[in-house]
Design a protein around this motif. Sequence first.
Motif, short mmCIF file in Angstrom:
data_model
loop_
_atom_site.label_atom_id
_atom_site.label_comp_id
_atom_site.label_asym_id
_atom_site.label_seq_id
_atom_site.Cartn_x
_atom_site.Cartn_y
_atom_site.Cartn_z
N UNK A 36 43.91 25.42 45.39
CA UNK A 36 43.36 26.26 44.33
C UNK A 36 42.11 26.99 44.80
N UNK A 37 41.84 26.96 46.09
CA UNK A 37 40.70 27.70 46.61
C UNK A 37 40.91 29.18 46.35
N UNK A 38 39.87 29.83 45.97
CA UNK A 38 39.97 31.26 45.67
C UNK A 38 38.64 31.73 45.14
N UNK A 39 38.48 33.03 44.97
CA UNK A 39 39.43 34.08 45.25
C UNK A 39 39.77 34.19 46.74
N UNK A 80 50.05 22.57 40.32
CA UNK A 80 49.90 21.61 41.40
C UNK A 80 49.78 20.20 40.88
N UNK A 81 50.06 19.24 41.72
CA UNK A 81 49.96 17.84 41.33
C UNK A 81 49.25 17.05 42.43
N UNK A 96 48.29 16.90 36.94
CA UNK A 96 48.82 18.22 37.24
C UNK A 96 47.80 19.26 36.78
N UNK A 97 47.70 20.36 37.51
CA UNK A 97 46.74 21.41 37.17
C UNK A 97 47.37 22.79 37.36
N UNK A 157 46.48 18.37 33.26
CA UNK A 157 47.50 17.54 32.60
C UNK A 157 47.56 16.15 33.23
N UNK A 158 46.71 15.22 32.82
CA UNK A 158 46.76 13.86 33.37
C UNK A 158 47.84 13.03 32.69
#
Length: 339
Positions: A36-39, A80-81, A96-97, A157-158
């Motif tokens: 999830x690294x970004x931008x 992602x999980x 999950x995210x 989402x845990x």
Amino acid sequence: MNVRRTPVPLAAAALVFVAALLTGCSSDKKDEPMSFDGPSSAAPAPTAGHGSKASGTRLPTGPRASFTTESTLDDGTRIGVTTLRGKNSGFTGKVWVWAPKQYFDPKYSRSGFPVLIALPGGPGYPNNYWMGTDLKLESSIAKWSKEGKSLPFIVVMPVLNPDDKFYYDGSDIPGQPKMGTWMTDDVPDFVKANFRTFTSRDGWGFMGSSSGGFVGLKSVLKHPERFKAVIASGPDTVPDSPLWRGHEPQRLANDPGRLAERLIRRGGPEVDIAFQVGTAESGQPNLRAFMKKYGKGPVKTRLNVIQGGSHSARSYVPAMDDGPIQWISKKMKGPVPHA
């Protein structure tokens, strides 16, 4: 409204439902490592651990988690999980995210994003059914945010319970896994370690259906200094896990009504509760009674009645467009582009 509380039969039915959901979650990128690294380009972001004081941004503090792809949305964003080992609760479970497309836009590289912790009904173990793409939670938020109806939430989402045998009411029941600490300490700490978030509670909220709606409601009322708002769809309003037996003081300390009374006596901070209920389910009188008794002072409440709606996530997600997502989005903090 006790449909969420029949332990074994409901657990079995819910697991069948989750299995059906998972058939719609496949992707050619499933299980592929992701970040999830970004931008990903252009504007320089501030140094990790620092953010804009004006926007109240908190940059990822680390350590970074390792994610794999659960599924991919039509807009190319991924769910992602990872496995989280909770330092405070001692519980280990999956999380999950999903991050919206705006999160990766260079113009928001210096801004925090609001967080919505999404909780399922049923056992919520070993999976959280919001991580599937067929219920369209994430794609709906993506659409609504483009339409200006919703903030571009990071959706977290845990797992809800440590097994499929009992409901733990998102609480630290004596002698049991500390699911209250997991939900309100470990999960937020994990999000802060991995994502650009806000330092104030205005950037933190819950949503959930049935048992997950109860946990979101209880968590916001118990920790109003940490969380601002909740969308609670078809929830119970009392803790009724059989595991509370012999622990009445602790059970009452996790009762939403008592927590609301305490918050009213204290005079705040303000919390925003958006209830949803379908006309084909039985919980409307209970929710109206709760609102009449506790919806005062700092406890702000709203009810969305879903015509023909059932006690089902498939009813609740589309109905969020009819007010609840707009209501809490106006109460919470959104990302700010830099000059």
